[in-house]
Design an enzyme around this catalytic site. Structure first.
Site, PDB file in Angstrom:
ATOM      1  N   LYS A  54      -5.998   4.185   8.719  1.00  7.05           N
ATOM      2  CA  LYS A  54      -5.011   4.974   8.187  1.00  7.05           C
ATOM      3  C   LYS A  54      -5.542   6.457   8.248  1.00  7.05           C
ATOM      4  CE  LYS A  54      -2.952   1.617   5.109  1.00  7.05           C
ATOM      5  NZ  LYS A  54      -2.817   1.108   3.437  1.00  7.05           N
ATOM      6  N   SER A  75       0.714  -1.233   0.063  1.00 10.91           N
ATOM      7  CA  SER A  75      -0.086   0.061   0.000  1.00 10.91           C
ATOM      8  C   SER A  75       0.852   1.347   0.151  1.00 10.91           C
ATOM      9  CB  SER A  75      -1.020  -0.184   1.217  1.00 10.91           C
ATOM     10  OG  SER A  75      -0.251   0.276   2.390  1.00 10.91           O
TER      11      SER A  75
END
Ligand code: ATP
Ligand code: MG
Length: 523
Positions: A474, A431
């Protein structure tokens, strides 16, 4: 006479036939031994274990959903979805009491209340509670016991736990199942499978006991920080309940309603000594903690209580509402500043968002070009997937140099060093792909990167941006770090609804499907 005492105990132990026979046989052996022989001691210890276990003893479940809900709310703030899930589970227990217990697994970052939720489950079911930590466990015998031929042999910790509980249907918490490992002493995971698997655990056999114990009425609750390291066969049998990190707002509520009163009491203090209002509490949590859960916050509150208790006892403390100055005079200067993200735009440094064992974190990807021949060096404790993702980012930038406004033959003259600081935390996963591509592009084109922007997304060789996991964690981390703009893959747009309204409102989101869009936003 000793043998007769044991025979009486058998009658009282209400054990299954098989156990009774086993015990009688051991008693006969004991009768034939000289009273003070070492072997006699071994047999006695064995009989004591055998006759004290709750073979048939259970506590009666008290399932009253209204009461259970009250208990869950008494112990924990928020966690609506998790509580709902637990209540569903209890309702089904009530409707099908004979059904084998499923295995619940609470997964989430440290300090979000997994262990304490398990305790609440036992309270709300009116069952006994036992906890066993699996962290660092590598020896199968810890679970299943040692055979009696070993000197000093004992049952494994499952049977020990059942003995502590005193009933055969406790809530049995197996903490930190993801921290278990295996080595030459056997594979604890497969032993654990026998414990957990409803098909097998009604006849769980401990090496020491030698007779099967019925664990099928025990309610096992597991906790883990991550699912990656849990063996597949175990994973397949669990019902996963995810718990994500808390927002600042939730932390404030948890602190003022739960942690502060709890710590005041634990330290023999009360509201008459000091009070903590929300504004100061906010400074405490922003300046002295940075985490997904509330463990550090609880520790800081405890710290505060200790320091103030000393002054109070020395009569150097006037009761009052704490101020920010009080925080600094007791806890020292704040350790964290709200602006963790870079203070000013930089070249070759991009803020990425990662989902690790400790929850969401922001991390910086740094890239420095050096004179060379197109080689790539990658440092910072990165896992294989992340290294490959760096390679992909590098290849993409080379192939698309032209469109990115970079001289096409730059790589004939340039080596690149990619570094992701904070080496102590292992990082992996794809990611950070777009973050690395952006950092490379910025470093080579010598263009500044917006410092209040953070991004996450996988990149393909052709510059497409693919979706990633852990969006909520996140985004919360970005918010904690003072980020203003968050770039996410288009396909993650749907995950936005998981993010609490008050966080969503203050951040600016961009959804992208091509890396060019990322570069346009960031550079
Ligand atoms: P770890 O993964 O490190 O074991 P954990 O998830 O088991 O962490 P706990 O020990 O259960 O964390 O929680 C830490 C502390 O925070 C406990 O004192 C717990 O009661 C408190 N706590 C966590 N979440 C909440 C909440 N929602 N409401 C009230 N207290 C909470
Ligand atoms: Mg825990």
């Amino acid at each position: 006479a000793e043998a007769d005492e044991y025979r009486e105990k058998i009658a009282k132990a209400k054990c299954p036939k098989e156990v009774e026979e086993k015990a009688l046989k051991e008693i006969e052996r004991l009768e034939k031994m000289p009273p003070s022989s070492a072997e006699g001691t071994v047999v006695r210890t064995y009989l004591d274990w055998l006759l004290v276990l709750p073979w048939t003893k259970s506590s009666r479940d008290k399932i009253d959903l209204t009461r259970s809900e009250e208990i869950l709310n008494q112990d924990h703030y928020g966690l609506e979805k998790v509580k709902e899930r637990i209540l569903e589970f209890l309702a089904i227990r009530k409707l099908t009491p004979k059904m084998k217990s499923p295995i619940l697994c609470l997964v989430g970052p440290p300090g979000v209340g997994k262990t304490s939720l398990a305790k609440s489950i036992s309270r709300s079911l009116n069952r006994k509670f036992v906890r066993m930590s699996l962290g660092g466990l590598r020896d199968e015998a810890e679970i299943r016991g040692h055979r009696r031929t070993y000197i000093g042999a004992l049952p494994g910790r499952i049977i020990q736990g059942v003995r502590t509980a005193g009933t055969r249907n406790p809530v049995f918490l197996l903490d930190e199942i993801d921290k278990m490992s295996s080595d030459f002493r056997g594979d604890p995971a497969s032993a654990l499978l026998e414990v957990l698997d409803p098909e097998q655990n009604s006849t769980f056999t401990d090496h020491y006991l030698e007779v099967p114990f019925d664990l099928s009425q025990t309610l096992f609750v597991l906790t883990a920080n991550t699912l990656h390291t849990i063996p597949r066969p175990l994973l397949d049998r669990m019902e996963i309940i995810n718990i994500s990190g808390y927002t600042e707002d939730e932390k404030l509520n948890i602190a003022s309603r739960y942690l502060v009163p709890k710590q005041l009491e634990a330290h023999g203090l009360s509201k008459d000594v000091f009070t903590l209002e929300d504004d100061v509490l906010l400074k405490l949590l922003q300046g002295y903690t940075r985490e997904s859960g509330v463990r550090g916050l609880e520790r800081q509150v405890a710290n505060l209580c200790r320091k103030i208790a000393v002054r109070w006892v020395k009569q150097e403390w006037e009761p009052h509402t704490l101020t920010v100055e009080d925080l600094e005079s007791t806890l020292g200067a704040p350790r964290y500043h709200f602006q963790a993200a870079g203070k000013s735009p930089e070249i070759g440094a991009v803020t990425g968002l990662a989902f690790t064992e400790v929850g969401g974190v922001v991390l910086t990807v740094e890239v420095t070009p050096l004179p060379g021949k197109g080689r790539l060096t990658i440092t910072g404790q990165l896992g294989d997937v992340m290294k490959e993702s760096a390679q992909a980012a590098w290849t993409f930038v080379r192939a698309y140099a032209n469109q990115l406004g970079i001289e096409e033959d730059f790589y004939d003259r340039t080596d690149l060093h990619i570094h992701v600081p904070e080496g102590a935390t292992p990082k992996d996963g794809p990611s950070a792909g777009i973050t690395m591509a952006t950092a490379i592009a910025s470093a080579i084109a010598k263009r500044y990167v917006r410092h209040d922007l953070a991004m996450t997304g996988e990149i393909t060789l052709r510059g497409n941006v693919l979706p990633i996991g852990g969006v909520k964690e996140k985004v919360l981390a970005a918010h904690r770090a003072g980020i203003k703009v968050v770039v996410l893959p288009e396909e993650n747009r749907k995950d936005l609804e998981e993010i609490p309204e008050n966080v969503r409102k203050v951040l600016e989101f961009h959804f992208v499907s091509r890396i060019e869009e990322v570069l346009k936003l960031a550079l």
